[in-house]
Enzyme design. Structure first.
Site, PDB file in Angstrom:
ATOM      1  CB  THR A  13      -0.962   0.032   1.208  1.00 11.78           C
ATOM      2  OG1 THR A  13      -0.196   0.118   2.422  1.00 11.78           O
ATOM      3  CG2 THR A  13      -1.842  -1.195   1.236  1.00 11.78           C
ATOM      4  N   GLY A  14       0.385   2.296  -0.645  1.00  9.43           N
ATOM      5  CA  GLY A  14       1.156   3.550  -0.710  1.00  9.43           C
ATOM      6  C   GLY A  14       2.519   3.351  -1.331  1.00  9.43           C
ATOM      7  CB  SER A  15       3.904   0.910  -3.380  1.00  5.97           C
ATOM      8  OG  SER A  15       2.760   0.441  -4.052  1.00  5.97           O
ATOM      9  N   GLY A  18       8.669   6.841  -2.303  1.00 10.76           N
ATOM     10  CA  GLY A  18       9.223   6.639  -0.968  1.00 10.76           C
ATOM     11  C   GLY A  18       9.518   5.187  -0.623  1.00 10.76           C
ATOM     12  CB  ILE A  19       9.401   3.472   2.670  1.00 13.32           C
ATOM     13  CG1 ILE A  19      10.393   4.401   3.380  1.00 13.32           C
ATOM     14  CG2 ILE A  19       9.521   2.047   3.206  1.00 13.32           C
ATOM     15  CD1 ILE A  19      10.106   4.624   4.867  1.00 13.32           C
ATOM     16  CE1 TYR A 154       3.708   8.347  10.930  1.00 12.41           C
ATOM     17  CE2 TYR A 154       5.511   8.767  12.450  1.00 12.41           C
ATOM     18  CZ  TYR A 154       5.029   8.153  11.323  1.00 12.41           C
ATOM     19  OH  TYR A 154       5.835   7.332  10.587  1.00 12.41           O
TER      20      TYR A 154
HETATM   21  N1  NAP Z   1      10.065   8.356   5.859  1.00 12.67           N
HETATM   22  C1  NAP Z   1      10.392   8.102   7.126  1.00 12.67           C
HETATM   23  O1  NAP Z   1      11.356   8.626   7.698  1.00 12.67           O
HETATM   24  C2  NAP Z   1       9.596   7.125   7.921  1.00 12.67           C
HETATM   25  C3  NAP Z   1      10.041   6.776   9.197  1.00 12.67           C
HETATM   26  C4  NAP Z   1       9.322   5.839   9.923  1.00 12.67           C
HETATM   27  C5  NAP Z   1       8.198   5.270   9.363  1.00 12.67           C
HETATM   28  N2  NAP Z   1       7.782   5.644   8.122  1.00 12.67           N
HETATM   29  C6  NAP Z   1       6.584   5.031   7.593  1.00 12.67           C
HETATM   30  O2  NAP Z   1       6.865   4.458   6.329  1.00 12.67           O
HETATM   31  C7  NAP Z   1       5.695   4.505   5.506  1.00 12.67           C
HETATM   32  C8  NAP Z   1       6.023   5.166   4.175  1.00 12.67           C
HETATM   33  O3  NAP Z   1       6.524   6.449   4.422  1.00 12.67           O
HETATM   34  P1  NAP Z   1       7.126   7.363   3.245  1.00 12.67           P
HETATM   35  O4  NAP Z   1       7.939   8.405   3.893  1.00 12.67           O
HETATM   36  O5  NAP Z   1       7.727   6.507   2.191  1.00 12.67           O
HETATM   37  O6  NAP Z   1       5.776   8.042   2.686  1.00 12.67           O
HETATM   38  P2  NAP Z   1       5.558   8.993   1.448  1.00 12.67           P
HETATM   39  O7  NAP Z   1       6.844   9.253   0.718  1.00 12.67           O
HETATM   40  O8  NAP Z   1       4.770  10.161   1.935  1.00 12.67           O
HETATM   41  O9  NAP Z   1       4.640   8.096   0.505  1.00 12.67           O
HETATM   42  C9  NAP Z   1       3.340   7.818   0.857  1.00 12.67           C
HETATM   43  C10 NAP Z   1       2.708   6.933  -0.187  1.00 12.67           C
HETATM   44  O10 NAP Z   1       1.400   6.672   0.219  1.00 12.67           O
HETATM   45  C11 NAP Z   1       0.526   6.942  -0.881  1.00 12.67           C
HETATM   46  N3  NAP Z   1      -0.759   7.309  -0.290  1.00 12.67           N
HETATM   47  C12 NAP Z   1      -1.030   8.351   0.522  1.00 12.67           C
HETATM   48  N4  NAP Z   1      -2.309   8.273   0.930  1.00 12.67           N
HETATM   49  C13 NAP Z   1      -2.844   7.150   0.340  1.00 12.67           C
HETATM   50  C14 NAP Z   1      -4.092   6.502   0.386  1.00 12.67           C
HETATM   51  N5  NAP Z   1      -5.058   7.030   1.134  1.00 12.67           N
HETATM   52  N6  NAP Z   1      -4.285   5.343  -0.305  1.00 12.67           N
HETATM   53  C15 NAP Z   1      -3.269   4.808  -1.039  1.00 12.67           C
HETATM   54  N7  NAP Z   1      -2.050   5.363  -1.111  1.00 12.67           N
HETATM   55  C16 NAP Z   1      -1.845   6.524  -0.438  1.00 12.67           C
HETATM   56  C17 NAP Z   1       1.195   7.973  -1.711  1.00 12.67           C
HETATM   57  O11 NAP Z   1       0.789   7.818  -3.038  1.00 12.67           O
HETATM   58  P3  NAP Z   1      -0.233   8.781  -3.832  1.00 12.67           P
HETATM   59  O12 NAP Z   1       0.138  10.181  -3.460  1.00 12.67           O
HETATM   60  O13 NAP Z   1       0.101   8.408  -5.251  1.00 12.67           O
HETATM   61  O14 NAP Z   1      -1.594   8.376  -3.407  1.00 12.67           O
HETATM   62  C18 NAP Z   1       2.655   7.517  -1.561  1.00 12.67           C
HETATM   63  O15 NAP Z   1       2.957   6.488  -2.479  1.00 12.67           O
HETATM   64  C19 NAP Z   1       4.644   5.254   6.321  1.00 12.67           C
HETATM   65  O16 NAP Z   1       3.820   4.345   6.987  1.00 12.67           O
HETATM   66  C20 NAP Z   1       5.477   6.033   7.325  1.00 12.67           C
HETATM   67  O17 NAP Z   1       4.747   6.321   8.497  1.00 12.67           O
HETATM   68  C21 NAP Z   1       8.454   6.565   7.387  1.00 12.67           C
END
Ligand code: NAP
Length: 264
Positions: A13-15, A18-19, A154
């Site tokens: 999900t959410g791919s 980012g991660i 969060y």
């Molecule tokens: N980055 C960090 O430092 C960090 C640290 C700890 C944990 N995390 C966790 O890792 C995970 C990924 O983080 P990230 O930083 O890679 O996030 P990100 O770069 O903000 O990416 C978020 C992704 O989620 C998608 N998205 C957002 N809302 C959505 C929805 N309602 N339905 C489907 N897709 C949705 C976005 O795609 P669209 O815009 O195309 O919908 C995007 O692909 C999260 O759970 C975050 O809490 C991140």
């Protein structure tokens, strides 16, 4: 160790970035058919194109659906009725003064970061246990165990995910399905770059901004740098593998030593 996920279907999900995008790419490299998910067709199509450029023989299924809503989750399950590896990666984060987080924001964080994952687990877990093989993962955060004062909402959502993960692991007890969470530390993604610039001087170059952010806001990190998304993806691929069959009900850390604890 060679991880071969040929014949397995994974939904991340959410791919689209980012991660999540790094996880989808790494799972595809290991031979899994990967469903790329985001809210819009354009976003998903672009992400699928990028993934295919990196892994030319990848089997990719586009799943454009807002899985944070009931209809979106239903649509995702219609498009992809059977999944062997479910990676609940979707999560939003934003800093907010503790006393200014509104009821609506508390609810949104629960809906997007927790309930979306619960709904998909409910939809896919019975199929996995029925086939006696499956992998469910929740991308949690250091914020699950070290509550950040700048984003309590969060932190709450990520702590909840650890409980959800442990609970569903119990539900799958005695089957070939494992359920785990990954405690992810500060990782270099677009969202985090924005977040860093909310907290440090916007005029600083990225490398310096990152150093200041780690020193002033994440001094506990033993890595003293942001984690690369691929470093998280490696753990997710391992947990998705047949080799990880005895790891379940756990919270595994890829946090650069951020959480000051001996036990995982
Ligand atoms: N980055 C960090 O430092 C960090 C640290 C700890 C944990 N995390 C966790 O890792 C995970 C990924 O983080 P990230 O930083 O890679 O996030 P990100 O770069 O903000 O990416 C978020 C992704 O989620 C998608 N998205 C957002 N809302 C959505 C929805 N309602 N339905 C489907 N897709 C949705 C976005 O795609 P669209 O815009 O195309 O919908 C995007 O692909 C999260 O759970 C975050 O809490 C991140």
């Amino acid at each position: 160790m060679h991880v071969d996920l040929t014949g397995r279907t994974a939904l991340v999900t959410g791919s689209t970035q980012g991660i999540g995008a790094a996880i989808a790419t790494a799972l595809a490299r290991s031979g899994a058919t990967v469903a790329v998910n985001g809210r819009t067709s354009d976003g998903v199509t672009a992400a699928v194109k990028r993934l295919r450029a990196e892994v030319p023989d990848a089997e990719v299924v586009p799943v454009a659906a807002d899985v944070a809503t009931e209809e979106g989750a239903r649509l995702a399950v219609e498009l992809l009725p059977e999944v062997d590896v479910l990676v609940n990666n979707l999560g939003v984060f934003e800093s907010r003064p503790a006393l200014e987080i509104t009821d609506a924001e508390w609810r949104r964080y629960f809906e997007v970061n927790v309930l979306a994952a619960v709904r998909l687990t409910r939809a896919y877990l019975p199929g996995m246990t029925g086939r006696d093989w499956g992998r469910v993962q929740y991308i949690a955060s250091d914020s699950a165990v070290v509550t950040p004062v700048e984003m309590i909402h969060y932190g709450m959502s990520k702590t909840a995910l650890l409980a959800v993960s442990r609970g569903f692991a119990k539900e799958a007890a005695g089957t070939g399905v494992t359920v785990n969470s990954v405690i992810t530390g500060p990782t270099r993604t677009g969202g985090v770059e924005d977040f860093v610039y909310e907290l440090v001087d916007r005029d600083l170059e990225w490398e310096e901004a990152q150093r200041v952010f780690m020193r002033e806001h994440r001094p506990q990190s033993l890595l003293q740098r942001l984690i690369e998304p691929e470093e998280i993806a490696h753990m997710v691929v391992y947990l998705s593998s047949p080799q990880a069959s005895a790891t379940t009900g756990g919270a595994v850390r890829v946090d650069g030593g951020y959480v000051d604890a001996i036990l995982p």
